[in-house]
Write an enzyme that holds these catalytic residues in place. Structure first.
Site, PDB file in Angstrom:
ATOM      1  CG  ASP A  48      -1.098  -5.779  -0.847  1.00 44.42           C
ATOM      2  OD1 ASP A  48      -1.903  -6.282  -1.723  1.00 44.42           O
ATOM      3  OD2 ASP A  48      -1.365  -4.826  -0.010  1.00 44.42           O
ATOM      4  CE  LYS A  78      -4.501  -3.859  -1.211  1.00 43.19           C
ATOM      5  NZ  LYS A  78      -3.734  -3.034  -0.331  1.00 43.19           N
TER       6      LYS A  78
END
Ligand code: NAD
Length: 278
Positions: A48, A78
């Site tokens: 992540d 992201k």
């Protein structure tokens, strides 16, 4: 392979995500390649990252060097707040993919709603296009409250696959998580160990469960997340802690141990409130 033991969770678009991964928030870009290589060596297959972490290149280099087949890895990045909007979102995913050295990510998230900018619904529709273009296999959001989720669902055709929110025993956001799950959005818990800012590892319920199972307090907290169905990716720069945090698949907390940790709820937010981050 170690990873074969990590449970996966089915997302609302049919893709599967490994429930336990490795996060790289605050991992120094200079050291990211080594640290992610260590994590892959320890068995992690879910990484992540985020554009704002500045370390997508290091993640990409570690992946390339590892020789692990792409389809055995799950990579999330992201979109940062300054890239909200349609064209800027299209540019942002291209930039992230270039830095990661990948054709697509497994999961692309809007990092924060930044409600005062009022661009998150438009950005969400751009993410639908990014998914349609094959640049992200799944799309989701991060730090979205119920009102933000409701709005994007009303203004698009796609329910987010995940909402990545601050969640640990001191901040369980039960209303938000049950709403998200009721619409088919899985919960990813960021700061799963409370970022070390709460003395979670000294709480009696955590310590006694750790003693009972011959595990560490950190392992007990990670296990608590897994048994609640949360997707987690604790971070550590240290190989021994990476291995420790991964070694949580061979024991089960009892119902009363789970309840003892549930009782640590105290609205203990360590990060910024999503409505106040603009
Ligand atoms: P975390 O709760 O995973 O805490 C990390 C810290 O806990 C480490 O720096 C270390 O000091 C300590 N630690 C780790 N393993 C330990 C162990 N076994 N024993 C004792 N201490 C240990 O916090 P985090 O890194 O902020 O969260 C995990 C991931 O979530 C991040 O790396 C990032 O990928 C993601 N994240 C997302 C957001 C967001 O806004 N979406 C915000 C923060 C983090």
């Amino acid at each position: 392979m170690a990873n074969s033991y990590v449970p996966t969770i089915e997302l609302n678009d049919g893709h599967h995500i490994p429930q336990l991964g490795f996060g790289v928030f605050l991992v120094d870009p200079e050291q990211t390649e080594r640290i992610v290589s260590d994590a892959l060596e320890a068995g992690y297959r879910h990484i992540d990252t985020a554009a704002i972490y500045g370390n997508e290149e290091g993640v990409g280099r570690a992946i390339a060097k590892s020789g692990i087949p792409r389809d055995e890895l799950f990579v999330t990045t992201k979109l940062w707040n300054d890239a909200q909007g349609t064209q800027s979102a299209f540019d942002a995913i291209d930039s992230s993919l270039e830095k990661l050295g990948l054709d697509n990510v497994d999961l692309y998230l809007i990092h924060w709603p930044t409600p005062e900018r009022d661009l998150y619904a438009e950005t969400w529709r751009a993410l639908e296009q990014i998914k349609a273009d094959g640049k992200a296999r799944s799309i989701g959001v991060s730090n979205f409250l119920k009102s933000h989720l409701e709005r994007i669902m009303a203004e698009s055709d796609t329910v987010p696959a995940v909402d990545q929110i601050e969640l640990h025993p001191a901040l369980q956001s039960r209303e938000l998580t049950s709403f998200a799950r009721s619409v088919g959005t899985q919960i990813e818990a960021w700061g799963p160990l409370g970022q070390g800012k709460y003395p979670l590892f000294e709480e009696q319920s955590v310590v006694s469960a750790a003693e009972a199972h011959g595990k560490s307090p950190a392992q007990v907290v990670i296990r608590w997340h897994l048994q609640h169905g949360n997707i987690v990716f604790p971070k550590s720069n240290r190989a021994e802690r990476m291995a420790e945090n991964f070694d949580v698949l061979d024991f089960t907390l009892t119902e009363s141990e789970m309840a003892g940790i549930d009782a640590l709820e105290r609205d203990g937010r360590v990060g910024t409130h999503p409505n106040e981050f603009n």
